[in-house]
Design a protein around this motif. Structure first.
Motif, PDB file in Angstrom:
ATOM      1  N   VAL A 160       0.200  -0.887   0.302  1.00 36.35           N
ATOM      2  CA  VAL A 160      -0.395   0.251  -0.227  1.00 36.35           C
ATOM      3  C   VAL A 160       0.512   1.322  -0.052  1.00 36.35           C
ATOM      4  O   VAL A 160       2.172   1.132   0.507  1.00 36.35           O
ATOM      5  N   VAL A 161       0.168   2.425  -0.373  1.00 34.54           N
ATOM      6  CA  VAL A 161       1.035   3.531  -0.786  1.00 34.54           C
ATOM      7  C   VAL A 161       1.751   4.164   0.552  1.00 34.54           C
ATOM      8  O   VAL A 161       2.100   4.678   0.534  1.00 34.54           O
ATOM      9  N   VAL A 162       0.125   4.275   1.439  1.00 39.33           N
ATOM     10  CA  VAL A 162      -0.215   5.072   2.499  1.00 39.33           C
ATOM     11  C   VAL A 162      -0.420   4.305   3.908  1.00 39.33           C
ATOM     12  O   VAL A 162      -1.586   3.528   3.812  1.00 39.33           O
ATOM     13  N   SER A 163       0.246   3.986   4.926  1.00 38.47           N
ATOM     14  CA  SER A 163      -0.692   3.809   5.365  1.00 38.47           C
ATOM     15  C   SER A 163      -1.226   4.542   6.965  1.00 38.47           C
ATOM     16  O   SER A 163      -1.740   5.029   6.496  1.00 38.47           O
ATOM     17  N   ASP A 164      -1.934   3.329   7.297  1.00 41.59           N
ATOM     18  CA  ASP A 164      -3.950   3.987   8.254  1.00 41.59           C
ATOM     19  C   ASP A 164      -3.192   4.327   9.071  1.00 41.59           C
ATOM     20  O   ASP A 164      -4.097   5.568   9.977  1.00 41.59           O
ATOM     21  N   GLU A 165      -2.014   3.992  10.188  1.00 41.12           N
ATOM     22  CA  GLU A 165      -2.103   4.565  11.286  1.00 41.12           C
ATOM     23  C   GLU A 165      -0.918   5.616  10.735  1.00 41.12           C
ATOM     24  O   GLU A 165      -0.448   5.922  10.351  1.00 41.12           O
ATOM     25  N   ILE A 166      -1.530   6.472  11.828  1.00 43.19           N
ATOM     26  CA  ILE A 166      -0.952   8.068  11.780  1.00 43.19           C
ATOM     27  C   ILE A 166      -0.394   8.505  12.966  1.00 43.19           C
ATOM     28  O   ILE A 166      -1.027   8.273  14.055  1.00 43.19           O
ATOM     29  N   LYS A 167       1.089   9.118  13.298  1.00 45.19           N
ATOM     30  CA  LYS A 167       1.797   9.417  14.321  1.00 45.19           C
ATOM     31  C   LYS A 167       1.260  10.771  14.501  1.00 45.19           C
ATOM     32  O   LYS A 167       1.837  11.236  13.757  1.00 45.19           O
ATOM     33  N   LEU A 168       0.648  11.011  15.712  1.00 41.86           N
ATOM     34  CA  LEU A 168       1.010  12.078  15.908  1.00 41.86           C
ATOM     35  C   LEU A 168       2.065  13.092  17.082  1.00 41.86           C
ATOM     36  O   LEU A 168       2.371  11.721  18.170  1.00 41.86           O
ATOM     37  N   ASN A 169       3.151  14.309  17.139  1.00 38.45           N
ATOM     38  CA  ASN A 169       3.676  14.693  17.528  1.00 38.45           C
ATOM     39  C   ASN A 169       2.945  16.019  17.907  1.00 38.45           C
ATOM     40  O   ASN A 169       4.058  16.501  16.998  1.00 38.45           O
TER      41      ASN A 169
END
Length: 178
Positions: A160-169
């Motif tokens: 897949v091109v973009v993962s589902d999980e987004i990390k926030l910082n």
């Protein structure tokens, strides 16, 4: 007890996200325009009556204009119809020394879901100009598909091109208001 109002110090704060690209590397993005408003009892953030974060979707930057335009499109954030990301904190819970959980509701693209983030509280200091400031590091993860950001593509090899999980910082510095 007296209510204390806090506002973000934008020159000492940043809102960052990270997402896997092609499942082999990570792309970092930022919201350049955002706001944080907090109301507490005195200087006690665990007794906050308001914690409100908003980010201007049109201010998104990943250091790639073509990608940023795609992120603002209906495939992702749909900035034309949903110009802000909003997080409304409901409770600020102490879980250890300087460690907290912020429970609240995140709204992206008109979809609101409960999200809990980790908060490291750096403390309160008075700066050389006499302003009282509080510092926080906020980290967490969200699944973009929970908020209707479902666009994706598959490579020739099936990745897949973009993962589902987004990390926030986020690094947030607040200024006590007079």
């Amino acid at each position: 007890m007296a209510t204390t109002k806090w506002a973000v110090d934008p020159t000492h704060s940043e809102v960052q996200f990270k997402v896997k690209h092609l499942m082999i590397s990570t792309v970092t993005g930022y919201f350049g325009k955002f706001n944080v408003e907090v109301e507490t009892e005195e200087d006690d953030f665990t007794k906050a009556s308001q914690i409100l974060f908003t980010a201007d979707v049109d201010s998104i930057s990943t250091n790639n204009e073509q990608r940023d335009t795609h992120l603002k499109s209906a495939d992702f954030f749909d900035a034309a119809s949903h110009d802000q990301v909003k997080y409304e904190g409901k409770s600020f819970e102490k879980v250890g020394e300087g460690e907290y959980k912020l429970h609240g509701d995140l709204t992206i693209r008109g979809t609101t879901k409960p999200v809990t983030v980790n908060v490291e509280y750096g403390g309160i200091v008075v700066d050389p100009y006499g302003q009282t400031k509080a510092g926080f590091t906020v980290t967490g993860k969200v699944n973009r598909k929970d908020f209707g950001l479902t666009w994706n593509a598959v490579t020739e090899a099936g990745s897949v091109v973009v993962s589902d999980e987004i990390k926030l910082n986020c690094e947030i510095q607040l200024v006590k208001q007079a």
